[in-house]
Design an enzyme around this catalytic site. Structure first.
Site, PDB file in Angstrom:
ATOM      1  N   HIS A 118      84.281 -34.286  50.621  1.00 52.41           N
ATOM      2  CA  HIS A 118      85.581 -34.391  49.947  1.00 52.41           C
ATOM      3  C   HIS A 118      86.091 -33.025  49.518  1.00 52.41           C
ATOM      4  O   HIS A 118      85.368 -32.024  49.542  1.00 52.41           O
ATOM      5  CB  HIS A 118      85.503 -35.348  48.754  1.00 52.41           C
ATOM      6  CG  HIS A 118      84.573 -34.912  47.655  1.00 52.41           C
ATOM      7  ND1 HIS A 118      84.896 -33.915  46.743  1.00 52.41           N
ATOM      8  CD2 HIS A 118      83.329 -35.339  47.316  1.00 52.41           C
ATOM      9  CE1 HIS A 118      83.906 -33.766  45.885  1.00 52.41           C
ATOM     10  NE2 HIS A 118      82.934 -34.608  46.211  1.00 52.41           N
ATOM     11  N   CYS A 134      77.437 -35.064  46.643  1.00 59.26           N
ATOM     12  CA  CYS A 134      78.441 -35.030  47.702  1.00 59.26           C
ATOM     13  C   CYS A 134      78.575 -33.622  48.284  1.00 59.26           C
ATOM     14  O   CYS A 134      78.032 -32.656  47.751  1.00 59.26           O
ATOM     15  CB  CYS A 134      79.796 -35.493  47.170  1.00 59.26           C
ATOM     16  SG  CYS A 134      79.870 -37.270  46.848  1.00 59.26           S
TER      17      CYS A 134
END
Length: 247
Positions: A118, A134
């Site tokens: 992301h 992440c």
């Protein structure tokens, strides 16, 4: 007549099988490879390395899982549900795009809503170990990737000293090392280095590619580092490599 029908049916069945296996063959040529050892992400399309990006991964090595996973969802401006921050808000830590990864294990991880590649509202963290698991990218980079990466392609995450070319060969996602018209390398280069990686560096700096890191290459590296706000020490380490290949 009956024989003709049988032959026709077999032909249709064989054609259908060909269409069924084609997507699998295509998927093997498109992949994302993430190397936590240097915090870089490579995108392969049609068996060719298209681009390499700097990323941020987990604060601890165990936070970002390693292995072969699958890209299962894509979301523009995903909200940050934990703090109730809407998508597109400058405070949103997920940035402009979310590419969710299916990670088998605990409940919910297979949905692609727990782990993902992301964007970020903290660009200074890129290139470091900063996330809760992440993979963070600069917003302009994750938008580029979002527009090209298809769902259901493999995502490989590793910690390795190998080059992306070697990793791609290991994972069978392509053997070419061309990146948008140039090659890439992973090792640290400095004054006195020699070989193909130096040639790649010299091509990127638009100087004579003789494979020898001498005075001319040193001056070019320092000039490039200064232009990017980096320490002009003439050593091509992770930060300088990221700047070279993040365009």
């Amino acid at each position: 007549m009956q024989l003709r029908k049988i032959v026709l049916a077999m032909g249709i069945l064989l054609l259908g099988f060909c269409f069924m296996v084609k997507p699998a063959e295509a998927a093997e040529k498109e992949a994302i490879i993430i190397n936590k050892s240097n915090n870089q992400l490579a995108f392969y399309e049609n068996g060719t390395l298209q681009k390499v990006f700097p990323v941020a991964t987990g604060r601890k090595s165990s936070l970002t899982p390693e292995g072969k996973f699958t890209l299962v969802n894509k979301v523009k401006n995903r909200p940050w549900y934990k703090e109730n921050i809407p998508g597109g808000d400058p405070r949103n830590p997920l940035g402009a795009r979310w590419l969710g990864i299916k990670v088998p294990g605990d409940w919910g991880h297979t949905s692609g809503n727990v782990y993902g590649v992301h964007g970020t509202n903290n660009p200074s963290s890129i290139g470091t170990y900063a996330s809760s698991g992440c993979i963070r990218m600069n917003n302009k980079d994750v938008i580029w990737l979002y527009e090209r990466a298809d769902k259901n392609i493999p995502v490989y995450i590793t910690s390795s000293s190998s080059s992306f070319t070697a990793l791609a060969q290991k994972y069978e996602v392509g053997s070419k090392s061309v990146v948008a018209g140039y090659e890439t390398f992973n090792e640290t280069l400095r004054y006195g280095s020699k070989g193909d990686s130096v040639k790649v560096l010299q091509k990127k700096l638009s100087i004579t590619a003789d494979g020898s890191f001498g005075p001319k290459t040193l001056r070019a590296v320092k000039k490039f580092q200064s232009s990017k706000g980096l320490v002009a020490d003439g050593i091509v380490g992770p930060k300088t490599r990221n700047a070279l290949f993040s365009k």
